[in-house]
Design a protein around this motif. Structure first.
Motif, PDB file in Angstrom:
ATOM      1  N   ALA A  96       0.831  -1.213   0.000  1.00  0.00           N
ATOM      2  CA  ALA A  96       0.000   0.000   0.000  1.00  0.00           C
ATOM      3  C   ALA A  96       0.861   1.255   0.000  1.00  0.00           C
ATOM      4  O   ALA A  96       0.563   2.228  -0.709  1.00  0.00           O
ATOM      5  N   PRO A 106      -4.555   2.868  -2.679  1.00  0.00           N
ATOM      6  CA  PRO A 106      -4.741   1.568  -2.038  1.00  0.00           C
ATOM      7  C   PRO A 106      -5.818   1.615  -0.956  1.00  0.00           C
ATOM      8  O   PRO A 106      -5.972   2.618  -0.255  1.00  0.00           O
ATOM      9  N   LEU A 108      -6.522  -0.759   2.153  1.00  0.00           N
ATOM     10  CA  LEU A 108      -5.925  -1.867   2.905  1.00  0.00           C
ATOM     11  C   LEU A 108      -6.916  -2.374   3.938  1.00  0.00           C
ATOM     12  O   LEU A 108      -7.399  -1.608   4.781  1.00  0.00           O
ATOM     13  N   GLY A 310      -4.655   7.165   0.362  1.00  0.00           N
ATOM     14  CA  GLY A 310      -5.018   5.767   0.578  1.00  0.00           C
ATOM     15  C   GLY A 310      -5.854   5.614   1.827  1.00  0.00           C
ATOM     16  O   GLY A 310      -6.058   6.554   2.595  1.00  0.00           O
TER      17      GLY A 310
END
Length: 553
Positions: A96, A106, A108, A310
């Motif tokens: 990530a 990303p 996660l 992210g």
């Protein structure tokens, strides 16, 4: 000769800079005072840390730095890919992090309520931390060392003196050391460390071991990889190395590297470790993290990922990998009922969890079928708090050479967050653990105390008539890192799977550092690299899916 240790709290605080938020001290040495009176404790050690070694100009560090920089300098995607990653251990966090560096988004997903995977830790009701394992950061871990630098947290590693310290089972309470001189380059510093130690190996044994190693030195990486079919014990005997060398040194090394004994461990694993340790001056130098891994290492990675757009979600367990008609991934279905879709998908869990989640029509693919041979090894990590400060120890990692224990450390000395001037907290790796993983915590502690009585004969007894246990935690991991037995290497998968848009990360995947934290971080970088390289393909695939969806009634 047994060593007694006395730590001055004021001296410790002064050197470490504990007050408020001052940085750790830079003048970091171990001083030893000796005495000769009969019955007098011969040594007094002030426990302090050493400066970060000069590793930034090694070829392996520069290679890792170049790979890191390739993400930051890669062309920015016109439409960032949403990459869904299952597993927030070091492999998932690394994947990530580097995808975010490359301009992607990303997401996660971590099944549990704690970051870290195999380096997870928890806080008990007293505010004390207990961890999944005893984690050591080596100078020969270039990708991890780069990661710390990229996050600006180099000062969170507490470097120790360049030594390897082994308990002496035939002399309870005593230790034997391999001290690597700072003035010599590699491999001379390692050779001299071995030659100067005359307590564990005799000169004839050293000579026979050196001769046995010659083919590895001459043959290089090709030779090392070819030894995957032999156990450590088989290789030693084949090379004419006395069994006592295996008993004295390589039982301890095998258990430290993979939690199993030399009659099971692939010799390739040992040769890779020796190569890293002997070819780099600071390769075998060790550091401890200055506190619990979820907060001191994992959280900075999460903050970096989030700062670049992210996302990281805890308590998000994947229940099923749902597929499209063509066998590619449609989405991840979570146990909470949520459906998570993306442009690409990564499984960054342990290999055992991955195998449980594999869709049926993937299992016969050669890429996935080979995973059957990769099985996690059981390991037990133990924390014991005592009612006093133990003296017969070092501010370092110690190889117990016990039949039940692998390595251990007094974390009240080695780790800033766990420092305690009045009480010791021993963290110990119980391995091999296969026959003990189903035993009760009390049975494991009883067996551990019997072994500790040999390591601390003047301070610990099995019946606790000497040092008394204040509390303990036993952390069992039934399937930890993959068991590095012979002929596993061909079964390790590349990070890019044959299923378009599906990738793997984890220390079991193909990378040169085997089952380790370094291997996990490198696997994440290689996984991110594959996804970045596939961006055009993934973007086209996403547009195709979108077009199909728009045509549906």
């Amino acid at each position: 000769m047994s060593l007694c240790f006395s730590v001055s709290e004021s001296a410790f605080n002064l050197r470490y800079g504990f007050r408020d938020s001052e940085p750790m001290g830079q003048s970091l040495k171990i001083r030893v005072k000796t005495g000769t009176r009969k019955g007098f404790c011969p040594s007094r050690v002030v426990c302090v840390d050493y400066p970060r070694p000069d590793i930034d100009n090694t070829s392996n560090f520069l290679e890792a730095a170049y790979l890191s920089s390739s993400f930051r300098t890669s062309p920015r995607p016109s439409k960032p890919s949403k990459v869904v990653i299952a597993g927030a251990g070091l492999a998932g966090l690394s994947t990530a992090k580097y995808l975010a560096d490359a301009g992607h988004k990303p997401l996660l997903l971590e099944a549990r309520d704690v970051l870290g995977g195999k380096i997870a830790a928890w806080k008990d009701g007293d505010g004390d931390w207990y961890e999944t394992g005893l984690h050591i950061f080596f100078g020969a871990y270039p990708n991890i060392q780069n990661l710390f630098g990229e996050l600006g947290i180099n000062d969170r590693l507490q470097w120790k003196e360049h030594s390897m310290i082994f308990a002496m089972p035939n002399k309870p309470g005593e230790f034997s050391r391999f001290d690597f001189p700072e003035v010599l380059p590699a491999p001379l510093n390692g050779i001299l460390a071995i030659l100067r130690n005359n307590e564990m190996l005799t000169w004839p044994e050293k000579v026979k071991f050196a001769i046995g190693l010659l083919p590895a030195i001459i043959g290089g990486q090709a030779y090392v990889e070819a030894q995957d079919g032999l156990t450590v014990q088989e290789w030693m005997r084949k090379q004419g190395v006395p069994d006592r060398v295996t008993t004295e040194v390589f039982i301890a090394m095998s258990k430290a590297l993979n939690f199993i004994n030399p009659d099971e461990l692939s010799m390739q694993c040992i040769l890779i470790a020796l190569n890293r340790f002997l070819q780099e001056k600071h390769g075998s130098k060790m550091a401890f993290l200055d506190g619990n891994p979820p907060e001191r290492l994992c959280l900075p990675i999460v903050e970096h990922i989030q700062s670049l757009g992210g996302e990281v979600r805890l308590n998000s367990r994947v229940q099923k990998i749902e597929l499209n008609d063509d066998g590619t991934v449609k989405n991840f279905l979570l146990t909470n009922g949520n459906v998570i879709d993306g442009d690409a998908y990564v499984f960054a869990t342990s290999v055992d969890i991955l195998k449980l989640q594999l869709p049926e029509n993937w299992k016969e693919m050669a890429y996935f079928k080979r995973l059957e041979k990769l099985v996690g090894v059981p390991v037990i990590n133990i924390h014991i708090w005592f009612d006093r400060k133990l003296k017969n120890t070092y501010d370092h990692l110690l190889f117990s050479r016990s039949p039940l224990l692998s390595v251990y450390a007094d974390m009240s000395l080695t780790c800033k967050e766990y420092y305690n001037p009045n009480q010791s907290m021993l963290e110990l790796v119980f391995a091999p653990a296969e026959e003990w993983i189903s035993c009760s915590d009390s049975e494991i502690i009883d067996a551990t105390m019997k072994e500790l009585a040999k390591l601390f004969p003047d301070e610990i007894s099995a019946d606790q008539s000497k040092a008394k246990i204040v509390k303990y935690h036993v952390v069992k991991t039934p399937r930890s890192v993959y068991k590095t037995i012979p002929n596993c290497e061909p079964c390790r998968p590349l990070q890019r799977s044959p299923v378009e848009g599906f990738y793997l990360a984890g220390d079991y995947t193909k990378q040169k550092y085997l089952a380790s934290m370094e291997g996990a971080v490198l696997s994440g970088k290689l996984c991110a690299q594959a996804i970045v390289q596939d961006y055009v393909l993934l973007a086209a695939r996403g547009k195709g899916r979108l077009a199909e969806a728009s045509m549906c009634p």
